[in-house]
Scaffold this motif. Structure first.
Motif, PDB file in Angstrom:
ATOM      1  N   LEU A 138       0.826  -1.206   0.000  1.00 32.84           N
ATOM      2  CA  LEU A 138       0.000   0.000   0.000  1.00 32.84           C
ATOM      3  C   LEU A 138       0.857   1.252   0.000  1.00 32.84           C
ATOM      4  CD1 LEU A 138      -2.751  -0.954   2.608  1.00 32.84           C
ATOM      5  CD2 LEU A 138      -2.678  -1.437   0.150  1.00 32.84           C
ATOM      6  N   SER A 142      -1.949   4.979   3.114  1.00 32.91           N
ATOM      7  CA  SER A 142      -3.022   3.992   3.298  1.00 32.91           C
ATOM      8  C   SER A 142      -2.708   2.990   4.405  1.00 32.91           C
ATOM      9  CB  SER A 142      -3.260   3.220   1.996  1.00 32.91           C
ATOM     10  OG  SER A 142      -3.814   4.049   1.009  1.00 32.91           O
ATOM     11  N   VAL A 164      -8.149   2.111  -0.336  1.00 36.36           N
ATOM     12  CA  VAL A 164      -6.696   2.243  -0.187  1.00 36.36           C
ATOM     13  C   VAL A 164      -6.079   2.625  -1.525  1.00 36.36           C
ATOM     14  CG1 VAL A 164      -6.542   0.574   1.721  1.00 36.36           C
ATOM     15  CG2 VAL A 164      -6.316  -0.223  -0.632  1.00 36.36           C
ATOM     16  N   ARG A 165      -4.819   2.957  -1.459  1.00 33.96           N
ATOM     17  CA  ARG A 165      -4.018   3.171  -2.665  1.00 33.96           C
ATOM     18  C   ARG A 165      -2.976   2.064  -2.681  1.00 33.96           C
ATOM     19  NH1 ARG A 165      -6.016   6.558  -6.337  1.00 33.96           N
ATOM     20  NH2 ARG A 165      -3.943   6.728  -7.216  1.00 33.96           N
TER      21      ARG A 165
END
Length: 197
Positions: A138, A142, A164-165
């Motif tokens: 992540l 995140s 999330v990223r």
């Protein structure tokens, strides 16, 4: 029905089946199991004496019935094993071919297993996922949210979700939706990961 009553019913049904097969000559073929020489000697001694010959016949019948029961149990165990292997292969195939990413994650956050869709989303080969921390995939901003999600699940929350990223913090990350729940036994966390782009 109690467990002991159910177990007794199974034993009685097995005995009836063995007796029926013995009486009709349909007992399964022996798998090479033999009676010990001591047991055969005892049977011979009992059968040789007129006053114990009937006991020898009863004992021989019991031995035969037990052997048929064992053969029937062995056949059932083999059938159960084949069925379990087929079920395992089926569910393994469903897990691997699922169109969304699935991860099985230890309570501490290490990936135990992941499918091909999860590996693709995370930019890895499926076999390279195991042992890696899920937060390592992540973007840095995140990771605290993921740790909070894991803490909630460990504390007993039934299900939790998080946007999330995925990827690094250098602008090449992409949006994803992570949904998680505890496994039925509670020993792991099951995660579904989908691309939110």
């Amino acid at each position: 029905m109690s467990d002991s009553a159910a177990a007794q019913a199974i034993v009685e049904a097995l005995r009836r089946e063995a007796e029926q097969r013995l009486s009709t000559g349909q007992a399964p073929a022996s798998r090479g199991w033999t009676v010990s020489s001591e047991a055969l000697a005892l049977l011979y001694r009992l059968a040789s004496a007129p006053d114990t010959a009937s006991d020898a016949l009863k004992l021989l019948h019991e031995l035969q019935a037990y052997q048929v029961e064992l053969e029937l149990q062995q056949c059932q165990l083999e059938a159960n094993e084949r069925e379990l292997e087929q079920d395992l292969a089926r569910y393994r195939g469903l897990f691997e071919a699922a169109p969304i990413g699935y991860l099985i994650v230890a309570l501490e956050g290490q990936i135990l297993e992941g499918n091909a869709a999860a590996a693709e989303l995370l930019g890895m080969e499926p076999e390279a996922l195991a042992g890696r921390r899920v937060d390592s995939f992540l973007a840095p901003h995140s990771r605290p949210g993921l740790m909070n999600l894991l803490n909630r699940l460990r504390a007993g929350a039934p299900r939790a979700g998080l946007d999330v990223r995925v990827g690094g913090g250098d602008g090449d990350s992409r949006a994803a939706r992570l949904t998680a729940t505890r496994s039925p036994g509670g020993e792991a966390i099951l995660m579904a990961l989908t691309d939110a782009a």
